[in-house]
Design a protein around this motif. Structure first.
Motif, mmCIF file in Angstrom:
data_model
loop_
_atom_site.group_PDB
_atom_site.id
_atom_site.type_symbol
_atom_site.label_atom_id
_atom_site.label_comp_id
_atom_site.label_asym_id
_atom_site.label_seq_id
_atom_site.Cartn_x
_atom_site.Cartn_y
_atom_site.Cartn_z
ATOM 1 N N PHE A 1 51.466 45.331 56.816
ATOM 2 C CA PHE A 1 52.070 44.102 56.301
ATOM 3 C C PHE A 1 51.573 42.885 57.074
ATOM 4 O O PHE A 1 51.103 41.892 56.491
ATOM 5 C CB PHE A 1 53.593 44.216 56.402
ATOM 6 C CG PHE A 1 54.339 42.959 56.039
ATOM 7 C CD1 PHE A 1 54.614 42.654 54.716
ATOM 8 C CD2 PHE A 1 54.768 42.092 57.033
ATOM 9 C CE1 PHE A 1 55.294 41.487 54.382
ATOM 10 C CE2 PHE A 1 55.455 40.922 56.708
ATOM 11 C CZ PHE A 1 55.720 40.620 55.379
ATOM 12 N N PHE A 2 51.631 42.958 58.397
ATOM 13 C CA PHE A 2 51.204 41.810 59.195
ATOM 14 C C PHE A 2 49.688 41.625 59.185
ATOM 15 O O PHE A 2 49.195 40.492 59.250
ATOM 16 C CB PHE A 2 51.742 41.924 60.623
ATOM 17 C CG PHE A 2 53.176 41.485 60.733
ATOM 18 C CD1 PHE A 2 53.501 40.143 60.814
ATOM 19 C CD2 PHE A 2 54.199 42.416 60.710
ATOM 20 C CE1 PHE A 2 54.826 39.733 60.887
ATOM 21 C CE2 PHE A 2 55.525 42.018 60.773
ATOM 22 C CZ PHE A 2 55.848 40.674 60.863
ATOM 23 N N PHE A 3 48.957 42.719 59.077
ATOM 24 C CA PHE A 3 47.501 42.601 58.951
ATOM 25 C C PHE A 3 47.141 41.844 57.679
ATOM 26 O O PHE A 3 46.278 40.955 57.697
ATOM 27 C CB PHE A 3 46.878 43.999 58.938
ATOM 28 C CG PHE A 3 45.375 44.019 58.894
ATOM 29 C CD1 PHE A 3 44.622 43.176 59.689
ATOM 30 C CD2 PHE A 3 44.707 44.905 58.050
ATOM 31 C CE1 PHE A 3 43.223 43.200 59.652
ATOM 32 C CE2 PHE A 3 43.324 44.940 58.009
ATOM 33 C CZ PHE A 3 42.580 44.086 58.802
ATOM 34 N N LEU A 4 47.825 42.140 56.592
ATOM 35 C CA LEU A 4 47.560 41.428 55.336
ATOM 36 C C LEU A 4 47.997 39.970 55.421
ATOM 37 O O LEU A 4 47.328 39.088 54.872
ATOM 38 C CB LEU A 4 48.250 42.127 54.168
ATOM 39 C CG LEU A 4 47.377 43.065 53.327
ATOM 40 C CD1 LEU A 4 46.318 42.298 52.537
ATOM 41 C CD2 LEU A 4 46.719 44.120 54.190
ATOM 42 N N ALA B 1 50.798 46.516 52.304
ATOM 43 C CA ALA B 1 49.927 45.496 51.721
ATOM 44 C C ALA B 1 50.566 44.871 50.490
ATOM 45 O O ALA B 1 50.490 43.652 50.276
ATOM 46 C CB ALA B 1 48.581 46.112 51.359
ATOM 47 N N GLY B 2 51.180 45.717 49.650
ATOM 48 C CA GLY B 2 51.846 45.195 48.455
ATOM 49 C C GLY B 2 52.973 44.240 48.808
ATOM 50 O O GLY B 2 53.132 43.183 48.175
ATOM 51 N N LEU B 3 53.754 44.580 49.851
ATOM 52 C CA LEU B 3 54.838 43.708 50.292
ATOM 53 C C LEU B 3 54.290 42.373 50.804
ATOM 54 O O LEU B 3 54.849 41.308 50.533
ATOM 55 C CB LEU B 3 55.635 44.400 51.400
ATOM 56 C CG LEU B 3 56.527 45.563 50.955
ATOM 57 C CD1 LEU B 3 57.114 46.269 52.183
ATOM 58 C CD2 LEU B 3 57.640 45.077 50.042
ATOM 59 N N ALA B 4 53.187 42.432 51.533
ATOM 60 C CA ALA B 4 52.581 41.195 52.039
ATOM 61 C C ALA B 4 52.103 40.312 50.886
ATOM 62 O O ALA B 4 52.228 39.081 50.946
ATOM 63 C CB ALA B 4 51.414 41.518 52.964
ATOM 64 N N GLY B 5 51.576 40.949 49.844
ATOM 65 C CA GLY B 5 51.127 40.189 48.689
ATOM 66 C C GLY B 5 52.260 39.466 47.981
ATOM 67 O O GLY B 5 52.054 38.420 47.360
#
Length: 241
Positions: free
Chosen positions: A150-153, A223-227
């Motif tokens: 999440f934080f990487f994205l 990743a989806g959450l970050a998006g």
């Protein structure tokens, strides 16, 4: 499109070969001074830097060709936020997975040239429970992979935002990958990237393939959450300023 897929293949090859290669070949390197064994290996910090440098260097090399995703989770996150075409996602995913496997294959050819080499050491595969470097549980591994992806994205989305300083994104992203490896290697050997995970797992087989599901589910979820979250934080660039 063909050039993009070729770039993603070689980029992911370099990420897996460079990052996992540093773990397999250089993390521990014993020499002797007289009768005293000395570890000249690069250790956890060196492996973390190797992953970050692999991504940073390739971002400058192919970022202008394919965007340098090198990671199905990154491609998915960019789709969710609307910066990448969903129609291109399957092709990128295949190129990344094949690149990861190819990178692991070349690493295996090199590593197996040393007397006494064995896949029993894990070959830099990701794992949890008894296969976690620090013995961390499945739940701990799942949470770590979701949060760190999440934080990487967020770093990727912020650094590549049109409002961010131009030309510096690869540095921020490479250092971000280094940081999350420093945090996550003791927990799962750190994945945040299904293509990175599948390469070594193909050669180790057994437990590595059985536990591979977590290193697909968790990064894709993070990743989806970050998006979803990034636009809520950053707002509409057309309305900024």
């Amino acid at each position: 499109m063909k050039n993009k897929l070729i770039a993603e293949f070689f980029g992911t090859f370099w990420l897996v070969f460079g990052g996992c290669g540093s773990a397999v070949l250089a993390a521990k390197f014993l020499a002797t001074e007289g009768a005293t064994p000395i570890n000249l290996g690069i250790g956890l910090v060196g492996v973390s830097l190797a992953f970050g440098l692999s991504l940073l260097t390739m971002a400058y090399a192919i970022g202008h060709i394919s965007g340098c995703h090198l990671n199905p989770a990154v491609s998915l996150g960019l789709c969710v936020v609307g910066r990448f075409k969903v129609a291109e996602l399957p092709g990128y995913l295949v190129a990344q997975v094949l690149g990861g496997i190819a990178g692991a294959a070349v690493l295996y050819l090199i590593a197996s040239g040393q007397p006494g080499f064995s896949l029993a050491g894990g070959f830099a595969s990701n794992g949890y429970g008894e296969h976690s470097p620090g013995g961390y549980s499945m739940v701990a591994g799942l949470v770590a992979e979701v949060v760190l992806t999440f934080f990487f994205l967020l770093i990727i989305l912020g650094a590549t935002d049109s409002r961010a300083p131009q030309g510096f994104a690869p540095i921020a992203i490479g250092l971000g990958l280094t940081l999350i490896h420093l945090i996550g290697i003791p927990v799962t050997n750190l994945s945040v990237n299904p293509a990175r995970s599948i390469g070594p797992a193909v050669f180790v087989g057994g437990w590595a393939l059985q536990q591979l599901w977590l290193f697909w589910v968790a990064p894709l979820l993070g990743a989806g959450l970050a998006g979803v979250v990034y636009p809520l934080v950053a707002g509409d660039p057309k309305k900024s300023g």
